[in-house]
Write an enzyme that holds these catalytic residues in place. Structure first.
Site, PDB file in Angstrom:
ATOM      1  N   SER A  41       0.873  -1.175   0.000  1.00 41.70           N
ATOM      2  CA  SER A  41       0.000   0.000   0.000  1.00 41.70           C
ATOM      3  C   SER A  41       0.906   1.220   0.000  1.00 41.70           C
ATOM      4  CB  SER A  41      -0.850  -0.026   1.274  1.00 41.70           C
ATOM      5  OG  SER A  41      -1.436   1.225   1.522  1.00 41.70           O
ATOM      6  N   TYR A  55      -2.103  -1.500  10.409  1.00 41.45           N
ATOM      7  CA  TYR A  55      -2.053  -1.587   8.938  1.00 41.45           C
ATOM      8  C   TYR A  55      -0.716  -1.066   8.414  1.00 41.45           C
ATOM      9  CZ  TYR A  55      -3.985  -1.219   4.157  1.00 41.45           C
ATOM     10  OH  TYR A  55      -4.235  -1.360   2.812  1.00 41.45           O
TER      11      TYR A  55
HETATM   12  P1  NAD Z   1     -11.848  -6.141  -0.053  1.00 43.03           P
HETATM   13  O1  NAD Z   1     -12.468  -6.053   1.294  1.00 43.03           O
HETATM   14  O2  NAD Z   1     -12.638  -5.720  -1.236  1.00 43.03           O
HETATM   15  O3  NAD Z   1     -11.345  -7.638  -0.323  1.00 43.03           O
HETATM   16  C1  NAD Z   1     -10.594  -8.352   0.626  1.00 43.03           C
HETATM   17  C2  NAD Z   1     -10.835  -9.831   0.420  1.00 43.03           C
HETATM   18  O4  NAD Z   1      -9.990 -10.539   1.364  1.00 43.03           O
HETATM   19  C3  NAD Z   1     -12.284 -10.263   0.700  1.00 43.03           C
HETATM   20  O5  NAD Z   1     -12.776 -11.060  -0.372  1.00 43.03           O
HETATM   21  C4  NAD Z   1     -12.179 -11.075   1.989  1.00 43.03           C
HETATM   22  O6  NAD Z   1     -13.138 -12.113   2.080  1.00 43.03           O
HETATM   23  C5  NAD Z   1     -10.756 -11.623   1.887  1.00 43.03           C
HETATM   24  N1  NAD Z   1     -10.211 -12.025   3.171  1.00 43.03           N
HETATM   25  C6  NAD Z   1     -10.274 -11.367   4.355  1.00 43.03           C
HETATM   26  N2  NAD Z   1      -9.694 -12.086   5.309  1.00 43.03           N
HETATM   27  C7  NAD Z   1      -9.234 -13.231   4.744  1.00 43.03           C
HETATM   28  C8  NAD Z   1      -8.544 -14.358   5.228  1.00 43.03           C
HETATM   29  N3  NAD Z   1      -8.216 -14.480   6.519  1.00 43.03           N
HETATM   30  N4  NAD Z   1      -8.217 -15.337   4.355  1.00 43.03           N
HETATM   31  C9  NAD Z   1      -8.572 -15.233   3.055  1.00 43.03           C
HETATM   32  N5  NAD Z   1      -9.234 -14.187   2.535  1.00 43.03           N
HETATM   33  C10 NAD Z   1      -9.563 -13.202   3.374  1.00 43.03           C
HETATM   34  O7  NAD Z   1     -10.473  -5.337   0.077  1.00 43.03           O
HETATM   35  P2  NAD Z   1      -9.498  -4.673  -1.032  1.00 43.03           P
HETATM   36  O8  NAD Z   1      -9.605  -3.214  -0.889  1.00 43.03           O
HETATM   37  O9  NAD Z   1      -9.672  -5.310  -2.354  1.00 43.03           O
HETATM   38  O10 NAD Z   1      -8.079  -5.076  -0.407  1.00 43.03           O
HETATM   39  C11 NAD Z   1      -7.253  -6.080  -0.942  1.00 43.03           C
HETATM   40  C12 NAD Z   1      -5.821  -5.800  -0.536  1.00 43.03           C
HETATM   41  O11 NAD Z   1      -5.414  -4.534  -1.067  1.00 43.03           O
HETATM   42  C13 NAD Z   1      -5.589  -5.711   0.973  1.00 43.03           C
HETATM   43  O12 NAD Z   1      -4.358  -6.320   1.295  1.00 43.03           O
HETATM   44  C14 NAD Z   1      -5.516  -4.229   1.221  1.00 43.03           C
HETATM   45  O13 NAD Z   1      -4.769  -3.903   2.368  1.00 43.03           O
HETATM   46  C15 NAD Z   1      -4.830  -3.777  -0.052  1.00 43.03           C
HETATM   47  N6  NAD Z   1      -4.988  -2.360  -0.352  1.00 43.03           N
HETATM   48  C16 NAD Z   1      -6.236  -1.822  -0.506  1.00 43.03           C
HETATM   49  C17 NAD Z   1      -6.354  -0.473  -0.791  1.00 43.03           C
HETATM   50  C18 NAD Z   1      -7.679   0.169  -0.972  1.00 43.03           C
HETATM   51  O14 NAD Z   1      -7.720   1.410  -0.984  1.00 43.03           O
HETATM   52  N7  NAD Z   1      -8.762  -0.572  -1.128  1.00 43.03           N
HETATM   53  C19 NAD Z   1      -5.203   0.311  -0.920  1.00 43.03           C
HETATM   54  C20 NAD Z   1      -3.957  -0.260  -0.754  1.00 43.03           C
HETATM   55  C21 NAD Z   1      -3.867  -1.612  -0.475  1.00 43.03           C
END
Ligand code: NAD
Length: 260
Positions: free
Chosen positions: A142, A155
């Site tokens: 991130s 985080y």
């Molecule tokens: P999201 O909530 O849309 O998706 C996350 C997915 O992870 C979900 O399908 C959930 O069921 C799954 N999950 C949660 N716990 C789990 C576990 N213990 N085992 C297996 N699966 C599990 O979130 P997102 O925004 O798509 O985030 C995905 C990644 O991107 C994360 O690592 C997040 O930190 C990172 N990220 C997101 C953003 C943002 O702005 N959305 C920015 C930077 C990084």
């Protein structure tokens, strides 16, 4: 860039960024395991990709914090396809709070999903990648791998930690043809972010519009959200890069929020 005949595991691929990566990999020719704790959503994603003409997409129920669940999931992929070319360790959640109010149980849950998850999935795939003499490990970092924000102690700690893990994987994996890199997105409008908007408004005492405009997008060059598809393009670059040169790196895709 092509992933023709490649086998990829994407964790957290039932939603948001992971789903976009799985979709992009499928259109690049890969067979993709949609590994997620949410069975129904993983099955829906796999069905969607197969309906769209994927070479093969399967749902894999996996809790990335559980050693046996991760090992069983990776074994199931090996049993089905016999190799693993790409791991995207992407599953993640967010819990926001001031440090003095941050429950220890929340802290441990955050580090377990982000750090244990990356470690366990990497450890499970590496022997297979080493045996093949090739592989690409991609960890979902991130902007918070490089920057700090209030309310996000666990985080930010975890996302910084992933840079270290990727660098060690790159060093250890080089002799066996395995590369490791980190994708570092800015704010992406997924369920993970949508949940934070009212939470941050409450914690910071500002409106939801101010959270979006000031806190989330205030430092970008153009006030725009990064999209899941933007992130998926970077994940494709790391997965499909044709030589061993691109390893141990992190790439920020954030509309210029963080520049290095
Ligand atoms: P999201 O909530 O849309 O998706 C996350 C997915 O992870 C979900 O399908 C959930 O069921 C799954 N999950 C949660 N716990 C789990 C576990 N213990 N085992 C297996 N699966 C599990 O979130 P997102 O925004 O798509 O985030 C995905 C990644 O991107 C994360 O690592 C997040 O930190 C990172 N990220 C997101 C953003 C943002 O702005 N959305 C920015 C930077 C990084």
């Amino acid at each position: 860039m092509t992933l023709e005949d490649r086998i990829a595991i994407v964790t957290g691929a039932a939603s948001g960024i992971g789903r976009a990566i799985a979709r992009r990999y499928a259109t690049a020719g890969a067979m993709v395991a949609i590994a997620d704790i949410n069975r129904e959503a993983a099955e829906n994603t796999a069905a969607e990709l197969n309906a769209a003409g994927a070479a093969g997409a399967i749902a894999l129920v996996m809790d990335v914090t559980d050693e046996a669940s991760v090992n069983d999931g990776v074994a199931a992929v090996m049993a089905r396809w016999g190799r693993i070319d790409v791991l995207v360790s992407n599953a993640g959640v967010q819990i926001v709070n001031q440090i003095e109010n941050y429950a220890f149980s929340d802290w441990k849950r955050m580090l377990a999903i982000h750090l244990d998850g990356a470690f366990l999935t990497t450890r499970a795939v590496l022997p297979h990648m080493y045996a093949q003499g090739s592989g690409s490990v991609i960890l979902m970092g991130s902007v918070h791998s490089k920057e700090a924000s209030p309310l996000k102690s666990a985080y930010v700690t975890a996302k910084h930690g992933l840079l270290g893990l990727a660098r060690v994987i790159a060093r250890e994996g080089a002799a066996k043809g395995v590369r490791a890199n980190v994708v570092c997105p800015g704010f992406v409008r997924t369920p993970l972010v949508d949940r934070q908007i009212p939470e941050q408004a409450r914690e910071l005492g500002i409106t939801e519009e101010e959270v979006v405009k000031r806190v989330m997008l205030g430092q970008t060059v153009d006030g725009e959200f990064t999209t899941p598809e933007d992130v998926a393009e970077v994940a494709l670059l790391f997965a499909a890069f044709p030589t061993k040169a691109l390893t141990g790196q992190s790439l920020v895709v954030s509309h210029g929020w963080y520049m290095e």
